[in-house]
Design an enzyme around this catalytic site. Sequence first.
Site, PDB file in Angstrom:
ATOM      1  N   GLY A 248     -84.154  48.702 -54.913  1.00  0.00           N
ATOM      2  CA  GLY A 248     -84.771  47.683 -55.750  1.00  0.00           C
ATOM      3  C   GLY A 248     -85.971  47.084 -55.074  1.00  0.00           C
ATOM      4  O   GLY A 248     -86.188  47.308 -53.886  1.00  0.00           O
ATOM      5  N   LYS A 249     -86.733  46.303 -55.833  1.00  0.00           N
ATOM      6  CA  LYS A 249     -87.913  45.671 -55.265  1.00  0.00           C
ATOM      7  C   LYS A 249     -87.513  44.884 -54.030  1.00  0.00           C
ATOM      8  O   LYS A 249     -88.187  44.875 -53.033  1.00  0.00           O
ATOM      9  CB  LYS A 249     -88.493  44.671 -56.273  1.00  0.00           C
ATOM     10  CG  LYS A 249     -89.496  45.286 -57.216  1.00  0.00           C
ATOM     11  CD  LYS A 249     -90.148  44.193 -58.034  1.00  0.00           C
ATOM     12  CE  LYS A 249     -90.295  44.652 -59.462  1.00  0.00           C
ATOM     13  NZ  LYS A 249     -90.881  43.684 -60.345  1.00  0.00           N
ATOM     14  N   ARG A 250     -86.356  44.224 -54.130  1.00  0.00           N
ATOM     15  CA  ARG A 250     -85.981  43.308 -53.053  1.00  0.00           C
ATOM     16  C   ARG A 250     -85.574  44.029 -51.787  1.00  0.00           C
ATOM     17  O   ARG A 250     -85.807  43.539 -50.703  1.00  0.00           O
ATOM     18  CB  ARG A 250     -84.882  42.363 -53.524  1.00  0.00           C
ATOM     19  CG  ARG A 250     -85.464  41.295 -54.422  1.00  0.00           C
ATOM     20  CD  ARG A 250     -84.436  40.347 -54.953  1.00  0.00           C
ATOM     21  NE  ARG A 250     -85.032  39.509 -55.975  1.00  0.00           N
ATOM     22  CZ  ARG A 250     -85.169  39.870 -57.225  1.00  0.00           C
ATOM     23  NH1 ARG A 250     -84.718  41.046 -57.624  1.00  0.00           N
ATOM     24  NH2 ARG A 250     -85.741  39.083 -58.099  1.00  0.00           N
TER      25      ARG A 250
END
Length: 471
Positions: A248-250
């Site tokens: 994910g982006k995170r």
Amino acid sequence: MQQKVVTRFAPSPTGFMHVGGVRTALYAYLWAKKNLGSFILRIEDTDKEREVEGSIEHILESLKWLNINWDEGPGIGGLNAPYLQSERLNLYKKYAQILIDKGLAYPDPYTEKELEEFRNKAEVDKKPFLFREHRPEKFDIWDGTKPLRFKTPEIKSYHWHDLVYGDLSAGPEALDDFILIKSDGYPTYNFAHIVDDIEMGVTYIMRGQEFISSTPKFLSVYEALDIKPPLFVTLPPIMGDDGKKKLGKRDGAKDVLEYKKEGYLPEAMINFLALLGWNPGNDQEIFTIDELMSAFDLSRIGHSGAQMNLEKLDWINKEHIKKLGIKELEKNIFEWLPENLKISKIIPILTERISKFGDIKEMVEKGELDFFYKQPEYKKEKLIFKNVSAEKISENITKAINTLKEIPENNFNQENIKNTLMQIADTLESRGEILHPIRYALSGLDKSPDPFIIAEILGKNETLLRLQKAI
Ligand code: GLU
């Protein structure tokens, strides 16, 4: 007549584009193209606090690099312009007014502090906080200074069909009087995307699993507006290399333009992304974009997480490199080479040894290509093959020099060089007795392209010089 297929990619400009986002865009694009429909790009920039400067440009650049071309959207306009949600505020107000008129939207009467108290109380009571339990009996007139909330018409279970995940349902716990328009005048995602999908005539919504739990909210808004929702196509998550953790982006999924910088081909990236959650139902793995457009089908999108496998990306990229014509190959390879190495003969050697063009940069930096233009430095023991004596090695090189001298300069090519040297090699106990010292004398490297091609590139003079030096 069948309804025209309209898909959209609706990113929020909250950071760089990563593999997951691009895959969503690609599936929406392929589905539209396959059905001769249209693919819309819409920027969901209504959360000004989370917006990251430069993200919009980054989204456009990433899609352009990959040739995921939108039919309508920023830069090209279209029937449904504008395509930035921040420029469509009046439209959301218009739809909000429809709900107000139906008695299905009201201004939130509470202060931040009061809301905080409601939340704390719910926590103490170990109950989820639901705004609808505090819904005022009488609604004030909305003057835009307070958030406008949706009055959920009915608290019930919703059942819907997802084209990938099948029949889904979620209960009343997912429903609440959520905010439609914030006090800053911007709509929430929950409301804005519905209005836009309706206005833009979107027929299929492709997006990630994280939106499944909010779907009852969306369905209650469609119901309140008396409009049939589009078809839902939920895409499987993309897992990290270990197949476990969601990418994910995170957790650091990488910026898609990094792949461009590393010298991957856009068509290979597209091929790789298409297979990240979809399969053609046979064993074909290498696709052109046209082949993908015709083979792509929603029914073959998988449920379980797709694994991000970089080795596979490298393999696919290499296959696409092999498909390039000589001109394109040269253009790509020369981009990574210093001026003195921009020679056509080097192209096949490099092509064989790389899986992405950026590998060339590494070879140049490590000095692995220096031997093409300067005498290599090496320890003389390196010329020795296994336990063969130095005298014998020297004798073999002398034989090589004598026979290579016979090849006329204009015929000094790898086939002739190979034939000549192999004739000597075959009289020896092991071919390595001659091929190893020649490779070393010419390149000074443990691992190098085969010595025949190096000799051809160096030319007769330089080859003989280096062999002489080895003796
Ligand atoms: N703006 C949303 C996001 O970037 C898009 C979700 C959707 O496609 O509806 O996550």
